[in-house]
Scaffold this active site. Structure first.
Site, short mmCIF file in Angstrom:
data_model
loop_
_atom_site.label_atom_id
_atom_site.label_comp_id
_atom_site.label_asym_id
_atom_site.label_seq_id
_atom_site.Cartn_x
_atom_site.Cartn_y
_atom_site.Cartn_z
N SER A 36 65.49 -54.24 -0.46
CA SER A 36 66.04 -54.37 -1.95
C SER A 36 66.61 -53.21 -2.11
O SER A 36 67.80 -52.59 -1.77
CB SER A 36 64.86 -54.89 -2.69
OG SER A 36 65.41 -55.55 -3.82
N LYS B 234 69.53 -50.70 -0.42
CA LYS B 234 70.89 -50.17 -0.82
C LYS B 234 70.94 -48.66 -0.33
O LYS B 234 72.02 -48.36 0.27
CB LYS B 234 70.99 -50.44 -2.58
CG LYS B 234 70.94 -51.52 -2.92
CD LYS B 234 70.84 -51.69 -4.60
CE LYS B 234 70.14 -52.48 -5.36
NZ LYS B 234 70.17 -54.02 -5.01
N TRP C 231 68.66 -64.12 -6.61
CA TRP C 231 69.17 -63.02 -7.27
C TRP C 231 69.83 -62.07 -6.43
O TRP C 231 70.93 -61.32 -6.93
CB TRP C 231 67.78 -62.12 -7.65
CG TRP C 231 67.79 -61.07 -8.69
CD1 TRP C 231 67.67 -59.94 -8.15
CD2 TRP C 231 68.59 -61.08 -9.91
NE1 TRP C 231 67.76 -59.13 -9.43
CE2 TRP C 231 68.43 -59.95 -10.43
CE3 TRP C 231 69.06 -62.00 -10.75
CZ2 TRP C 231 68.96 -59.51 -11.43
CZ3 TRP C 231 69.75 -61.69 -11.72
CH2 TRP C 231 69.59 -60.31 -12.41
N HIS D 273 62.38 -63.04 -2.04
CA HIS D 273 62.74 -61.77 -1.83
C HIS D 273 61.52 -60.91 -1.53
O HIS D 273 60.61 -60.77 -2.07
CB HIS D 273 62.92 -61.41 -3.29
CG HIS D 273 63.64 -59.87 -3.61
ND1 HIS D 273 64.79 -59.56 -2.82
CD2 HIS D 273 63.20 -58.92 -3.97
CE1 HIS D 273 65.02 -58.40 -3.18
NE2 HIS D 273 64.07 -57.91 -3.72
#
Ligand code: GTR
Length: 674
Positions: A527, A531, A618, A654
């Site tokens: 998540s 990044k 999402w 997720h």
């Protein structure tokens, strides 16, 4: 707007606070008798907000850190010159006069308003206000013009997880603190028939928008830009009785969107001071339950706007990249520079930390591993604690996975030997909710990783930069500041960039020791930390592999699809993640000079793995796959083997799961075991 009131306080609220407006002579002279909360409120912004609406204001602030009403009274009684007297003149300039007494300040101007407040820790304790406030008011009235109004500033409750030593008084509950302090101020305001400036309610309102806890800088003081502006807006409206919404003053370092939140939250607080107003913003965060509001987020693929992706193989000046040499020699650098300056923010070169081995290799995990803990200090009190496990008995340096963790090293497994951050860390961060040992063990299948021959290297993201908008004070960010600089420049690093840079510094450390093979390290992250792992490895070609697990918006997903999380949401909810330049592209994605497929392509010629989860709309799994496929085109153009990239979509939500790791370990076996 939906209004929420403390039912019992409704009636008091009306009579006590609704007449807050003060007569406005040509120049309004306002003196605050305060502490650091007053410093947050009046020393900046207020003058300019007033000026933007054509008002001239002179502001005085009598400052002693942590000062409470009893102490103010004692200072008055003894005529003690204990204050730093700060004065913002008609020209907006702040002048400080040390060693000043209350008597001096009260007589220094013909004040129209004098504002008092209790210290934050005592503000919910009504018994702590008296007889001091009564005495202070009498003392003040004897020294100011008859027309002068007295006001009370309602302080605000601490952040969730705040480490302020007074928080236990309120059972560590923000809600309780807010309620108790509001009741105490209301009672005092009623008793003395003085209006209350509802700063605490404005702060609480902002916490019920998607801005959430991004309002304090350390768990109790106002965040330098947003928080201070929010409180100043509240003062403005309470002083002038004029709505602050639409005020044209533009404070530094705030997006239009956050200015809007501040104004509306302040305004709502002035209208309804006694309880939280849920200010409706054009935002996707459903404040009531923490769920995403479906009417804002686009989860309907038919509503994805038409868009054209920039071609990875076309230079900014229109030239087509025709050879791998041109990609590596020109285009790669051009793209990297754009991502750095327009999105994540530039990081500095390497800085050599002081290395302190806190724990030498120690057998752990039932003899499966050797554990080591190392502290990398970049300056006093700015350090990162690295936790390493490597297979016991391994011959020679081993390949490794390096991934940042969300909630502290001790959360990655229940090994009691992992050092806990404890007090020291709590002091550094201001906000820190300690998570139980092993809280995230399911995300780190250590036995599997170690038995497959890999080391695991991790550190807590907060060490590099705490994951909240603290004005970039608590993390490593200030390391880049030039003298006098207080905030990253528009193209300088945000938090994701700082996390990524820190991964490189940990890699420097691995290069200096012999148990892990620094040339075979995979950067991995889930998540937001995915990044960061992508950015670290895209930038730093020493990372041998990148693994992006559900990194989504700002990671592996295309920004232009505006599906699931959007730039508008991510920059509003996490204002600290990207550099200021990135704000230009909010609601303006087509103007981006790149998209995330080009970010992924920057990994070439090294192995890249991207993973998504089916129920994780999402992060836009399709957007991740499309970016991956486009990046793959660059790998093909460069003549790179298909096996150098991998993608999977697993069932479920997720998360970083055992199933994800099974793919990553297989992929790593292919590329890191030679
Ligand atoms: C969400 C955020 C995502 C992602 C995620 C996470 O709140 O919107 O960008 O980073 O958190 O880190 O789990």
């Amino acid at each position: 707007m939906k209004k929420l009131f403390f039912s019992t306080l409704l009636s008091i609220a009306f009579c006590v606070v609704s007449s807050a407006a003060v007569r406005t002579p040509d120049t309004l002279r306002v003196l605050s008798i305060a502490n650091s909360y007053g410093e947050d409120a009046v020393e900046q912004n207020l003058h300019d907000i007033a000026l933007a609406d054509g008002h001239v204001i002179i502001i005085g602030n009598m400052y002693i850190g942590g000062c409470f009403l009893e102490k103010h009274w004692k200072n008055a009684e003894r005529d003690s010159a204990a204050y730093s007297y700060r004065k913002v003149g008609v020209d907006g300039k702040l002048v400080k006069r040390p060693s000043t007494s209350l008597d001096y300040a009260l007589r220094d101007e013909k004040w129209d308003v004098v504002i008092f407040h209790q210290s934050s820790g005592l503000s919910g304790k009504v018994e702590s206000y008296e007889p001091w406030l009564t005495k202070l008011l009498k003392y003040t009235r004897e020294r100011v013009p008859r027309r002068c109004k007295m006001m009370l500033n309602q302080t605000w409750a601490y952040a969730i997880g705040s480490t302020n030593p007074n928080f236990p008084e309120y059972g560590f509950s923000q809600e309780r603190m807010y309620k108790e302090l509001t009741e105490a101020y209301a009672a005092e305001a009623k008793k003395h028939r003085m209006p209350m400036i509802p700063s605490g309610t404005a702060v609480q309102n902002s916490r019920h928008t998607f801005n959430r806890e991004n309002v304090t800088r350390d768990g109790f003081h106002m965040q330098w830009w947003f928080g201070r502006y929010l409180v100043a807006c509240t003062y403005y409206e309470a002083l002038y009785g004029q709505s602050v919404v639409g005020n044209s003053y533009v404070p530094k370092n705030l997006s239009r969107r956050r200015i809007d939140i501040a104004q509306k939250c302040a305004h709502a607080a002035c209208e309804h001071p006694m309880g939280v107003t849920r200010v409706d913003f054009d935002n996707p965060f459903d404040t009531s339950g923490g769920n995403w509001k479906p009417d804002y987020i686009n989860t309907d693929p038919s509503k994805i706007p038409a868009y054209t992706l920039p071609d990875a193989l076309t230079m900014q000046d229109g030239r087509i990249v025709t050879t791998p040499e041109q990609w590596y020699g020109e285009r790669r650098g051009e793209l990297l520079e754009l991502f750095d300056t327009e999105m994540y923010g530039k990081a500095p070169g390497a800085i050599q930390p002081l290395v302190e081995v806190l724990e030498e290799d120690t057998p752990a995990l039932d003899g499966l591993a050797l554990r080591r803990q190392v502290k990398l200090s970049f300056s006093t009190n700015k350090f990162v604690v690295v936790l390493m496990y490597r297979p016991k008995g391994a011959e020679g340096p081993v390949p490794a996975f390096m991934g940042i963790n969300f909630d502290g090293n001790a959360t990655i497994c229940d090994d009691p030997g992992i050092l806990r951050p404890g007090e020291q860390r709590a002091k550094r961060y201001g906000i820190y909710v300690e998570q139980p040992r092993g809280r995230w063990a399911s995300r780190w299948p250590l036995k599997e990783i170690l038995s497959r021959g890999y080391a695991l290297v991790t550190f807590h993201c907060y060490d590099a930069d705490p994951d909240y908008d603290d004005g970039f004070r608590n993390g490593l960010t200030p390391l880049i500041y030039e003298e006098g600089q207080k905030y990253p420049k528009d193209d300088q690093w945000g938090t994701i960039s700082t996390w990524a840079w820190t991964m490189s510094r940990v890699l420097d450390y691995l290069e200096s020791e012999e148990t892990v093979d620094a040339s075979r390290v995979a950067a991995i992250g889930h998540s937001r930390l995915g990044k960061a792992a992508l950015l670290a490895s895209v930038r730093d070609q020493r990372f041998a592999m990148a693994i992006s697990n559900d990194s989504g918006c700002g990671g592996a997903a295309l920004s232009r699809r505006r599906y699931g999380e959007t730039l508008k949401f991510i920059t509003g909810n996490f204002p600290h993640w990207f550099c200021t330049n990135f704000l230009k592209y909010v609601d303006n994605e087509d103007a981006l000079p790149f998209d995330q497929h080009e970010f992924l392509a920057l990994m070439a010629p090294r192995p890249l793995y991207v993973a998504s989860a089916e129920d994780d709309s999402w992060t836009d799994p399709v957007g991740e796959l499309l970016a991956y496929q486009e990046a793959r085109r660059v790998y093909d153009f460069l003549g790179l083997d298909a096996g150098l990239t991998g993608y999977h979509l697993r069932e479920g939500e997720h998360d970083l799961t055992y199933e994800d790791w099974a793919h990553y370990l297989d992929f790593a076996d292919k590329h890191l075991k030679h």
